[in-house]
Design a protein around this motif. Structure first.
Motif, PDB file in Angstrom:
ATOM      1  N   ILE A 133       9.105   0.760  -2.425  1.00 58.78           N
ATOM      2  CA  ILE A 133       7.853   1.533  -2.534  1.00 58.78           C
ATOM      3  C   ILE A 133       8.061   2.743  -3.443  1.00 58.78           C
ATOM      4  O   ILE A 133       7.260   3.008  -4.341  1.00 58.78           O
ATOM      5  CB  ILE A 133       7.360   1.971  -1.131  1.00 58.78           C
ATOM      6  N   ILE A 168       1.138   3.557  -3.561  1.00 55.96           N
ATOM      7  CA  ILE A 168       1.510   2.364  -2.792  1.00 55.96           C
ATOM      8  C   ILE A 168       2.116   2.833  -1.472  1.00 55.96           C
ATOM      9  O   ILE A 168       3.031   3.662  -1.447  1.00 55.96           O
ATOM     10  CB  ILE A 168       2.526   1.506  -3.584  1.00 55.96           C
ATOM     11  N   VAL A 224       4.697  -2.569   1.162  1.00 50.55           N
ATOM     12  CA  VAL A 224       4.974  -3.743   0.335  1.00 50.55           C
ATOM     13  C   VAL A 224       5.329  -4.917   1.236  1.00 50.55           C
ATOM     14  O   VAL A 224       5.890  -4.735   2.315  1.00 50.55           O
ATOM     15  CB  VAL A 224       6.145  -3.511  -0.660  1.00 50.55           C
ATOM     16  N   THR A 284       1.789  -5.483  -3.031  1.00 52.49           N
ATOM     17  CA  THR A 284       1.674  -4.084  -2.602  1.00 52.49           C
ATOM     18  C   THR A 284       0.381  -3.853  -1.820  1.00 52.49           C
ATOM     19  O   THR A 284      -0.522  -4.693  -1.811  1.00 52.49           O
ATOM     20  CB  THR A 284       1.676  -3.130  -3.816  1.00 52.49           C
ATOM     21  N   SER A 285       0.298  -2.681  -1.224  1.00 52.72           N
ATOM     22  CA  SER A 285      -0.909  -2.287  -0.485  1.00 52.72           C
ATOM     23  C   SER A 285      -2.107  -2.144  -1.425  1.00 52.72           C
ATOM     24  O   SER A 285      -3.246  -2.053  -0.964  1.00 52.72           O
ATOM     25  CB  SER A 285      -0.656  -0.973   0.260  1.00 52.72           C
TER      26      SER A 285
END
Length: 277
Positions: free
Chosen positions: A29, A42, A45, A70-71
């Protein structure tokens, strides 16, 4: 191998174990936020293909890359390269396109396609730019207007990192870690950046594990053999090119002196070719 016995984090097996670890996702991240510098940070993950099977270690053509979502609904692929290989940009574009295309099943809506990012970390100078980090998207040729950010390719060229680079920039900090995790700079960064401290701890653990070190030695040798094989193929290709040129010039009736000059072959080699035509 790094000095004082630490494994080299630039060898893909080590890199994947540190940055592709499901136990320490905050390392990845941090690295992704440092590289992509997104508007929306982010926060999580999902790492894919974390296991490293023995056949991958022993296969010099396997790619021990780090894959994650990823977010921010991005698909990320990170690959680290020790030596220059042929057609690297085309190869990266192929994998980027493949990642983009694989998101959809048959008949699914194109609107579901997420941003796809490929990050190439290189331990050699490759691009013409002087900057150690460059990123590319689809843009209009004359006005530079961006068409979309849906696909993006990054290059981090470690040797281009300058001594006086600003270590407050987290990407500089991570690149310093990859360059030499035992440097004074990295020791200082460990004190201030939690994720770098965790990455260093993981590297120390791997370096002190006899089994991990054995796998590392095997992988490092295989990667070295791969580069030797590529160099040999390149040389053989070069020789074939010289021979083809000499044959064409002989067919055109060019003088031997001129063929020697352009093909760089010896006179005896050219005379041998002449007999075969």
């Amino acid at each position: 191998m790094m000095s004082k016995g630490l494994l080299d984090p630039k060898v893909d097996f080590v890199f994947k174990n540190i940055f592709g670890s499901e136990k320490n996702p905050e390392i990845l991240i941090s690295f992704l936020n440092a590289t992509l510098k997104p508007k929306n940070i982010i926060t999580s993950v999902k790492i894919k293909g974390n296991d490293i099977a023995k056949q991958f270690i022993e296969d010099k053509y396997s790619r021990l890359d780090v894959k994650a979502t990823t977010s921010n609904n991005e698909i990320i692929n990170i690959e680290i390269q020790l030596k220059n290989e042929h057609s690297m940009i085309k190869r990266s574009m192929y994998y980027l396109s493949k990642m983009y295309e694989e998101q959809l099943g048959e008949g699914e809506d194109y609107s579901k396609l997420g941003r796809t990012v490929c990050i190439n970390i290189l331990n050699f100078k490759y691009l013409k730019t002087e900057r150690f980090h460059t990123a590319y998207r689809l843009k209009e040729i004359e006005t530079n207007e961006e068409l979309t950010d849906i696909i993006e390719m990054h290059f981090i060229e470690i040797p281009k990192l300058e001594e006086n680079s600003d270590e407050k920039d987290l990407l500089v900090a991570w690149t310093e870690f990859l360059k030499d995790p035992e440097s004074e700079k990295v020791r200082s960064l460990e004190m201030t950046v939690e994720e770098i401290r965790r990455a260093k701890d993981q590297l120390v653990r791997m370096s002190n594990d006899a089994e991990q070190r054995e796998i590392y030695e095997m992988r490092a040798k295989i990667l070295k053999d791969k580069v030797s094989a590529l160099n040999k193929a390149k040389e053989e290709g070069r020789e074939e090119g010289k021979i083809e040129m000499a044959i064409e010039m002989l067919k055109d009736g060019e003088p031997i002196e001129k063929i020697i000059k352009y093909s760089k072959l010896d006179e005896s080699e050219i005379l041998e070719l002449k007999k075969k035509i």
